[in-house]
Write a protein that holds these residues in place. Structure first.
Motif, PDB file in Angstrom:
ATOM      1  N   SER A  30       0.855  -1.170   0.000  1.00  0.00           N
ATOM      2  CA  SER A  30       0.000   0.000   0.000  1.00  0.00           C
ATOM      3  C   SER A  30       0.901   1.233   0.000  1.00  0.00           C
ATOM      4  O   SER A  30       2.126   1.130  -0.077  1.00  0.00           O
ATOM      5  N   SER A  31       0.297   2.404   0.074  1.00  0.00           N
ATOM      6  CA  SER A  31       1.087   3.627   0.050  1.00  0.00           C
ATOM      7  C   SER A  31       1.505   4.028   1.460  1.00  0.00           C
ATOM      8  O   SER A  31       0.950   3.564   2.455  1.00  0.00           O
ATOM      9  N   GLY A  32       2.500   4.884   1.532  1.00  0.00           N
ATOM     10  CA  GLY A  32       2.868   5.547   2.764  1.00  0.00           C
ATOM     11  C   GLY A  32       3.358   4.650   3.876  1.00  0.00           C
ATOM     12  O   GLY A  32       4.022   3.631   3.657  1.00  0.00           O
ATOM     13  N   VAL A  33       2.995   5.026   5.106  1.00  0.00           N
ATOM     14  CA  VAL A  33       3.438   4.305   6.298  1.00  0.00           C
ATOM     15  C   VAL A  33       2.901   2.875   6.298  1.00  0.00           C
ATOM     16  O   VAL A  33       3.580   1.948   6.748  1.00  0.00           O
ATOM     17  N   THR A  34       1.704   2.687   5.762  1.00  0.00           N
ATOM     18  CA  THR A  34       1.149   1.331   5.661  1.00  0.00           C
ATOM     19  C   THR A  34       2.041   0.461   4.790  1.00  0.00           C
ATOM     20  O   THR A  34       2.267  -0.720   5.081  1.00  0.00           O
ATOM     21  N   GLY A  35       2.563   1.021   3.702  1.00  0.00           N
ATOM     22  CA  GLY A  35       3.489   0.280   2.838  1.00  0.00           C
ATOM     23  C   GLY A  35       4.750  -0.116   3.585  1.00  0.00           C
ATOM     24  O   GLY A  35       5.260  -1.234   3.413  1.00  0.00           O
ATOM     25  N   PHE A 147       2.961  12.483  -3.427  1.00  0.00           N
ATOM     26  CA  PHE A 147       3.587  11.744  -4.527  1.00  0.00           C
ATOM     27  C   PHE A 147       5.028  11.390  -4.188  1.00  0.00           C
ATOM     28  O   PHE A 147       5.476  10.263  -4.408  1.00  0.00           O
ATOM     29  N   ALA A 148       5.764  12.350  -3.632  1.00  0.00           N
ATOM     30  CA  ALA A 148       7.169  12.110  -3.297  1.00  0.00           C
ATOM     31  C   ALA A 148       7.305  11.027  -2.227  1.00  0.00           C
ATOM     32  O   ALA A 148       8.133  10.110  -2.353  1.00  0.00           O
ATOM     33  N   LEU A 149       6.480  11.099  -1.190  1.00  0.00           N
ATOM     34  CA  LEU A 149       6.557  10.114  -0.111  1.00  0.00           C
ATOM     35  C   LEU A 149       6.163   8.725  -0.591  1.00  0.00           C
ATOM     36  O   LEU A 149       6.809   7.726  -0.249  1.00  0.00           O
ATOM     37  N   ASN A 150       5.114   8.638  -1.398  1.00  0.00           N
ATOM     38  CA  ASN A 150       4.659   7.339  -1.889  1.00  0.00           C
ATOM     39  C   ASN A 150       5.599   6.760  -2.936  1.00  0.00           C
ATOM     40  O   ASN A 150       5.776   5.537  -3.026  1.00  0.00           O
ATOM     41  N   ALA A 151       6.208   7.631  -3.750  1.00  0.00           N
ATOM     42  CA  ALA A 151       7.169   7.155  -4.741  1.00  0.00           C
ATOM     43  C   ALA A 151       8.345   6.467  -4.055  1.00  0.00           C
ATOM     44  O   ALA A 151       8.878   5.460  -4.553  1.00  0.00           O
ATOM     45  N   ALA A 152       8.742   6.995  -2.901  1.00  0.00           N
ATOM     46  CA  ALA A 152       9.843   6.388  -2.147  1.00  0.00           C
ATOM     47  C   ALA A 152       9.501   4.955  -1.743  1.00  0.00           C
ATOM     48  O   ALA A 152      10.341   4.046  -1.828  1.00  0.00           O
ATOM     49  N   VAL A 153       8.248   4.716  -1.336  1.00  0.00           N
ATOM     50  CA  VAL A 153       7.814   3.368  -0.956  1.00  0.00           C
ATOM     51  C   VAL A 153       7.874   2.434  -2.155  1.00  0.00           C
ATOM     52  O   VAL A 153       8.310   1.277  -2.057  1.00  0.00           O
ATOM     53  N   VAL A 154       7.449   2.919  -3.325  1.00  0.00           N
ATOM     54  CA  VAL A 154       7.457   2.094  -4.542  1.00  0.00           C
ATOM     55  C   VAL A 154       8.885   1.695  -4.911  1.00  0.00           C
ATOM     56  O   VAL A 154       9.151   0.540  -5.260  1.00  0.00           O
ATOM     57  N   PHE A 155       9.822   2.627  -4.821  1.00  0.00           N
ATOM     58  CA  PHE A 155      11.211   2.309  -5.157  1.00  0.00           C
ATOM     59  C   PHE A 155      11.803   1.306  -4.176  1.00  0.00           C
ATOM     60  O   PHE A 155      12.549   0.400  -4.572  1.00  0.00           O
ATOM     61  N   VAL A 156      11.460   1.449  -2.906  1.00  0.00           N
ATOM     62  CA  VAL A 156      11.923   0.480  -1.907  1.00  0.00           C
ATOM     63  C   VAL A 156      11.372  -0.907  -2.231  1.00  0.00           C
ATOM     64  O   VAL A 156      12.083  -1.917  -2.136  1.00  0.00           O
ATOM     65  N   ALA A 157      10.103  -0.970  -2.632  1.00  0.00           N
ATOM     66  CA  ALA A 157       9.490  -2.254  -3.015  1.00  0.00           C
ATOM     67  C   ALA A 157      10.246  -2.884  -4.172  1.00  0.00           C
ATOM     68  O   ALA A 157      10.454  -4.104  -4.215  1.00  0.00           O
ATOM     69  N   GLY A 158      10.651  -2.054  -5.144  1.00  0.00           N
ATOM     70  CA  GLY A 158      11.387  -2.568  -6.298  1.00  0.00           C
ATOM     71  C   GLY A 158      12.712  -3.184  -5.903  1.00  0.00           C
ATOM     72  O   GLY A 158      13.089  -4.253  -6.407  1.00  0.00           O
ATOM     73  N   PHE A 159      13.424  -2.547  -4.980  1.00  0.00           N
ATOM     74  CA  PHE A 159      14.730  -3.051  -4.578  1.00  0.00           C
ATOM     75  C   PHE A 159      14.635  -4.257  -3.645  1.00  0.00           C
ATOM     76  O   PHE A 159      15.424  -5.194  -3.735  1.00  0.00           O
ATOM     77  N   LEU A 160      13.650  -4.255  -2.741  1.00  0.00           N
ATOM     78  CA  LEU A 160      13.542  -5.334  -1.759  1.00  0.00           C
ATOM     79  C   LEU A 160      12.840  -6.572  -2.305  1.00  0.00           C
ATOM     80  O   LEU A 160      13.127  -7.695  -1.878  1.00  0.00           O
ATOM     81  N   PHE A 161      11.900  -6.385  -3.223  1.00  0.00           N
ATOM     82  CA  PHE A 161      11.165  -7.527  -3.772  1.00  0.00           C
ATOM     83  C   PHE A 161      11.562  -7.689  -5.244  1.00  0.00           C
ATOM     84  O   PHE A 161      12.594  -8.239  -5.545  1.00  0.00           O
ATOM     85  N   ASP A 162      10.748  -7.242  -6.148  1.00  0.00           N
ATOM     86  CA  ASP A 162      11.139  -7.170  -7.559  1.00  0.00           C
ATOM     87  C   ASP A 162      10.327  -6.073  -8.218  1.00  0.00           C
ATOM     88  O   ASP A 162       9.350  -5.586  -7.657  1.00  0.00           O
ATOM     89  N   TRP A 163      10.726  -5.684  -9.427  1.00  0.00           N
ATOM     90  CA  TRP A 163      10.108  -4.512 -10.057  1.00  0.00           C
ATOM     91  C   TRP A 163       8.700  -4.794 -10.558  1.00  0.00           C
ATOM     92  O   TRP A 163       7.901  -3.882 -10.721  1.00  0.00           O
ATOM     93  N   ASP A 164       8.382  -6.074 -10.801  1.00  0.00           N
ATOM     94  CA  ASP A 164       6.981  -6.401 -11.132  1.00  0.00           C
ATOM     95  C   ASP A 164       6.067  -6.043  -9.970  1.00  0.00           C
ATOM     96  O   ASP A 164       5.009  -5.419 -10.149  1.00  0.00           O
ATOM     97  N   LYS A 165       6.490  -6.425  -8.768  1.00  0.00           N
ATOM     98  CA  LYS A 165       5.683  -6.117  -7.575  1.00  0.00           C
ATOM     99  C   LYS A 165       5.629  -4.606  -7.336  1.00  0.00           C
ATOM    100  O   LYS A 165       4.610  -4.077  -6.874  1.00  0.00           O
ATOM    101  N   ALA A 166       6.720  -3.908  -7.655  1.00  0.00           N
ATOM    102  CA  ALA A 166       6.726  -2.452  -7.501  1.00  0.00           C
ATOM    103  C   ALA A 166       5.707  -1.810  -8.439  1.00  0.00           C
ATOM    104  O   ALA A 166       4.995  -0.876  -8.066  1.00  0.00           O
ATOM    105  N   LEU A 167       5.618  -2.341  -9.680  1.00  0.00           N
ATOM    106  CA  LEU A 167       4.655  -1.796 -10.645  1.00  0.00           C
ATOM    107  C   LEU A 167       3.225  -2.152 -10.249  1.00  0.00           C
ATOM    108  O   LEU A 167       2.305  -1.348 -10.437  1.00  0.00           O
ATOM    109  N   PHE A 168       3.034  -3.354  -9.695  1.00  0.00           N
ATOM    110  CA  PHE A 168       1.711  -3.711  -9.172  1.00  0.00           C
ATOM    111  C   PHE A 168       1.322  -2.760  -8.032  1.00  0.00           C
ATOM    112  O   PHE A 168       0.165  -2.345  -7.913  1.00  0.00           O
ATOM    113  N   THR A 169       2.314  -2.437  -7.194  1.00  0.00           N
ATOM    114  CA  THR A 169       2.083  -1.484  -6.097  1.00  0.00           C
ATOM    115  C   THR A 169       1.663  -0.131  -6.651  1.00  0.00           C
ATOM    116  O   THR A 169       0.719   0.500  -6.163  1.00  0.00           O
ATOM    117  N   MET A 170       2.355   0.336  -7.694  1.00  0.00           N
ATOM    118  CA  MET A 170       2.018   1.618  -8.310  1.00  0.00           C
ATOM    119  C   MET A 170       0.601   1.599  -8.867  1.00  0.00           C
ATOM    120  O   MET A 170      -0.160   2.560  -8.706  1.00  0.00           O
TER     121      MET A 170
END
Length: 271
Positions: A30-35, A147-170
């Protein structure tokens, strides 16, 4: 108050349902702190993500209480606690096997819950509180901050999991935002005209509880020739229910006319 509290509790359960049955099983954040809470829960299986949502929001709620006031934070705390508790009861099982479908529908269902919380004068905590606090002190658009705060969560998801999951998150965050906008409609403005015998009392009640400018005219009843006060103000869509409650509390016989506002110029506080 009872209706508002009931809706916020039900909406928070809906949010928890979307997390446990759609997003978390596919490692969609999810976005933000929940993510961030999702990341901790997924990387440390012994820790429940719902519990982490509660823990991470404690310092943010304290900050919000100081900056944004008691009313918003009270309903925010209710939402956070109910969401956290519900996530520990609702099983974490995928209803759909396709991660994209889960991301879209999880985002939509979560957006319904979050939108209802916003509509009834609460928030789900996290970056919402931080963003509102920053915009109150700095001339920075809330959308830019979020947008800036949530984008940071998406990039972290990409590095920790994989970029497919990051795009699903987006995709999930995008759908959630669209559904919230459809329900919350805070961008819609309404003009409220109040005709009352208790003009001073109504004015003071509104000034104490609604942060909006009010223009007061003196009027007279055409048939009775009795004096009236005419109060004129413009509010956002989600403030209308609070406004009506406050007016009715002071003068349940007040005549209130609410009309849509097509455009505004000048100083209007955005919340």
């Amino acid at each position: 108050m009872i209706v508002r509290l009931t809706v916020i509790i039900i909406a928070s359960i809906i949010i928890a349902f979307s997390f446990n049955m759609f997003l978390l099983p596919h490692e969609v954040l999810s976005s933000g702190v929940t993510g961030i809470a999702f990341i901790i829960g997924l990387k440390m299986p012994g820790i429940n993500s719902g519990f982490m949502i509660l823990i991470l929001n404690i310092p943010i709620v304290i900050y919000g209480y100081k900056v944004l006031g008691r009313r918003l934070i009270f309903y925010t705390m209710i939402s956070i606690v109910v969401t956290s508790f519900s996530m520990q009861i609702i099983p974490k099982e995928a209803l759909a096997q396709d991660p994209l479908l889960s991301a879209v529908f999880g985002g939509a269902i979560g957006g319904i819950g979050i939108g209802l919380v916003f509509k009834y004068q609460g928030s789900t905590g996290g970056f919402d509180i931080i963003g509102l606090g920053i915009t109150k002190k700095k001339e920075i658009p809330l959308g830019t901050i979020m947008f800036a705060l949530n984008a940071a969560v998406v990039f972290v998801a990409g590095f920790l999991f994989d970029w497919d999951k990051a795009l699903f998150t987006m995709a999930s965050i995008f759908v959630t935002g669209k559904v919230i906008d459809a329900i919350h409609t805070s961008h819609l403005k309404l003009t409220v005209t109040i005709i009352t015998r208790k003009g001073e009392e109504v004015k003071q009640e509104l000034l104490k509880n609604v942060v909006r400018g009010i223009t007061v005219w003196k009027g007279e009843g055409a048939y009775s020739n009795e004096g009236r006060s005419i109060l004129y103000t413009v509010v956002s869509r989600y403030e209308v229910e609070v406004l009506k409650e406050l007016i009715a509390k002071v003068d349940d016989k007040a005549f209130v006319n609410i009309t849509s506002t097509a455009e505004l110029m000048g100083n209007f506080r955005k919340t």
